[in-house]
Design an enzyme around this catalytic site. Sequence first.
Site, mmCIF file in Angstrom:
data_model
loop_
_atom_site.group_PDB
_atom_site.id
_atom_site.type_symbol
_atom_site.label_atom_id
_atom_site.label_comp_id
_atom_site.label_asym_id
_atom_site.label_seq_id
_atom_site.Cartn_x
_atom_site.Cartn_y
_atom_site.Cartn_z
ATOM 1 N N HIS A 162 0.843 -1.189 0.000
ATOM 2 C CA HIS A 162 0.000 0.000 0.000
ATOM 3 C C HIS A 162 0.882 1.245 0.000
ATOM 4 O O HIS A 162 1.641 1.479 0.944
ATOM 5 C CB HIS A 162 -0.901 0.019 1.240
ATOM 6 C CG HIS A 162 -2.021 -0.965 1.182
ATOM 7 N ND1 HIS A 162 -2.429 -1.700 2.275
ATOM 8 C CD2 HIS A 162 -2.821 -1.343 0.161
ATOM 9 C CE1 HIS A 162 -3.441 -2.482 1.932
ATOM 10 N NE2 HIS A 162 -3.691 -2.277 0.651
ATOM 11 N N PHE A 168 3.704 0.283 4.920
ATOM 12 C CA PHE A 168 4.267 -0.857 5.653
ATOM 13 C C PHE A 168 3.450 -2.142 5.534
ATOM 14 O O PHE A 168 3.314 -2.881 6.497
ATOM 15 C CB PHE A 168 4.459 -0.519 7.141
ATOM 16 C CG PHE A 168 4.825 0.913 7.421
ATOM 17 C CD1 PHE A 168 5.912 1.503 6.788
ATOM 18 C CD2 PHE A 168 4.091 1.682 8.307
ATOM 19 C CE1 PHE A 168 6.264 2.824 7.046
ATOM 20 C CE2 PHE A 168 4.421 3.004 8.560
ATOM 21 C CZ PHE A 168 5.509 3.574 7.930
ATOM 22 N N HIS A 169 2.952 -2.445 4.332
ATOM 23 C CA HIS A 169 2.121 -3.639 4.153
ATOM 24 C C HIS A 169 2.603 -4.534 3.011
ATOM 25 O O HIS A 169 1.810 -4.937 2.152
ATOM 26 C CB HIS A 169 0.666 -3.226 3.872
ATOM 27 C CG HIS A 169 0.039 -2.413 4.945
ATOM 28 N ND1 HIS A 169 -1.053 -1.588 4.719
ATOM 29 C CD2 HIS A 169 0.335 -2.285 6.268
ATOM 30 C CE1 HIS A 169 -1.392 -0.992 5.848
ATOM 31 N NE2 HIS A 169 -0.563 -1.404 6.800
ATOM 32 N N PRO A 170 3.879 -4.923 2.955
ATOM 33 C CA PRO A 170 4.330 -5.788 1.853
ATOM 34 C C PRO A 170 3.710 -7.180 1.945
ATOM 35 O O PRO A 170 3.613 -7.762 3.025
ATOM 36 C CB PRO A 170 5.847 -5.838 2.050
ATOM 37 C CG PRO A 170 6.060 -5.548 3.493
ATOM 38 C CD PRO A 170 4.988 -4.580 3.874
#
Length: 538
Positions: free
Chosen positions: A298, A474-476
């Site tokens: 994101h 911070f959403h890999p």
Amino acid sequence: MLVVAEEVDFIVVGAGSSGCVLANRLTEDDATQVMLLEAGPRDRSFWIHLPIGYGRTMWNARLNWKFYTEPEPHMEGRRIYWPRGRTLGGSSSINGLIVIRGQPEDYDQWAALGNPGWGWHDVLPYFRKLETNTRFADDQLHGAHGPLHVSSIQDRDELVEAVIGSAVAAGVPRNEDFNGPRQEGVGYYQLTTRNGWRVSSAAAYLREARRRSNLEIRTDAHALRILQADGRAHGVEYMRDGVVRRVHARRGVILSAGAIQSPQLLMLSGIGPGADLRKHGIPVCVDRSGVGRGLQDHLQVRMIYRCNRPITTNDRLRSFGGRARMALQWLLHRSGPFAIGINQCGLFTRALPESKTPDIQFHVGTLSADMAGGKVHDFSGFTMSVCQLRPESRGTIELASADARTPPRIRANYLDAELDRRCIVAGIKFARRLAMQKPLSDYIAEEIQPRREVEIDDDAATLDFARQSGVTIFHPTGTCRMGIDDDAVVDPRLRVRGVDGLWVVDCSVMPTIVSGNTNVPAIMIAEKASAMIQQDAQ
């Protein structure tokens, strides 16, 4: 120097959001011995456990991997900072504490892509199992007896109420529960906190489990490779205190190192795109092109505003008296900014006309800084961040070296897809119009970012602003995708295809990114996986 190996039933690599769950659930059977390996230290830092300590852990190299992407081709060649947790609890020990499951449609899409057992009604029981919800435990959607405590923000903030009021005036309904019957709306987030303290996955799942004699937790233990023989994973080689050690697994190895390091460890072990592995002199055990591919994240773009009255967290943090009052509020009542962290308010809505469900999410914080976790500005500021929920752009994780201690190359490939560019522009325009809507407009003295030179209806300039300022939220995910096609890395039971006794359990297995924050979905995945692994590893 190589130390003689130990032997357990299961090895879990990575004590993050998913790994802590597995360590707990697998050791509920006292006949099952588990070793949990974590590259970082124990979670003893006070700043981990205080919610507002987020700002202190964001740049702490002891607790944070501090990754960077390669120069991003659609982001003006910028290398973008990717913080990831490096301690017990992983990123759940340094994140923004926000509790979002995503939309039911996200999980139904997983099932439709060839992953039976992962539809919304399949995963809902695990979402309920994992939580103790302080406010919504009496309905059919929430849990009352799970390890993870989920709390509501009790204090009403004047500035947040203005944001909510303007959103309602703009046609966005007020929503008391983003994980309830509908996600769309505006309101206060729920947080992974309890009595003013952070509840990481380590706090939720390891505090009880670490007392069990059948769980061994090894911190400062950096996994180097998976040991294999005859098509089966039988152990892990890791380094601790400068010494290479081996531990053997009677029943299996589980990777929960996250969307960056789970694929890295597979590739270091000879499981991945064959041509790439050979470049680094790694013998190919399983030529699997999907390892490290399909990276999704994101992208967030932050709008910053100067408030015309001193009611922001910036104002309180800048003065000794303000800090003292916040500290006292936390000490006496376990409330206030110290108990909340950064973002209090969320908004989910549809920015594109063709979207059937929310396609953007807002994170609203009553403070401002040049970047998340940075030094707050010397003015009364607040931030509205907007992100696109379901990007179509795909990136990669690739080896930079055959040395496990060398960070891999991260290519997020943000804004590669036309849909992503349209959506982020529409989301920014929505946010700026929201700021012009009463009552919020009555609180704004000036728009700081973007500058007034970027006219609200100038799509090209707005896209340029996104390219210049956009960062990760911070959403890999997606780099060890589950599925049944040739490129899928794991099957729907999260077993690595082509290697027996090996599983991946973390956000890397997501076929598509969920519509929201990923911490609670990572915990759900591990709750479901622990049941499947116990069945499959007899």
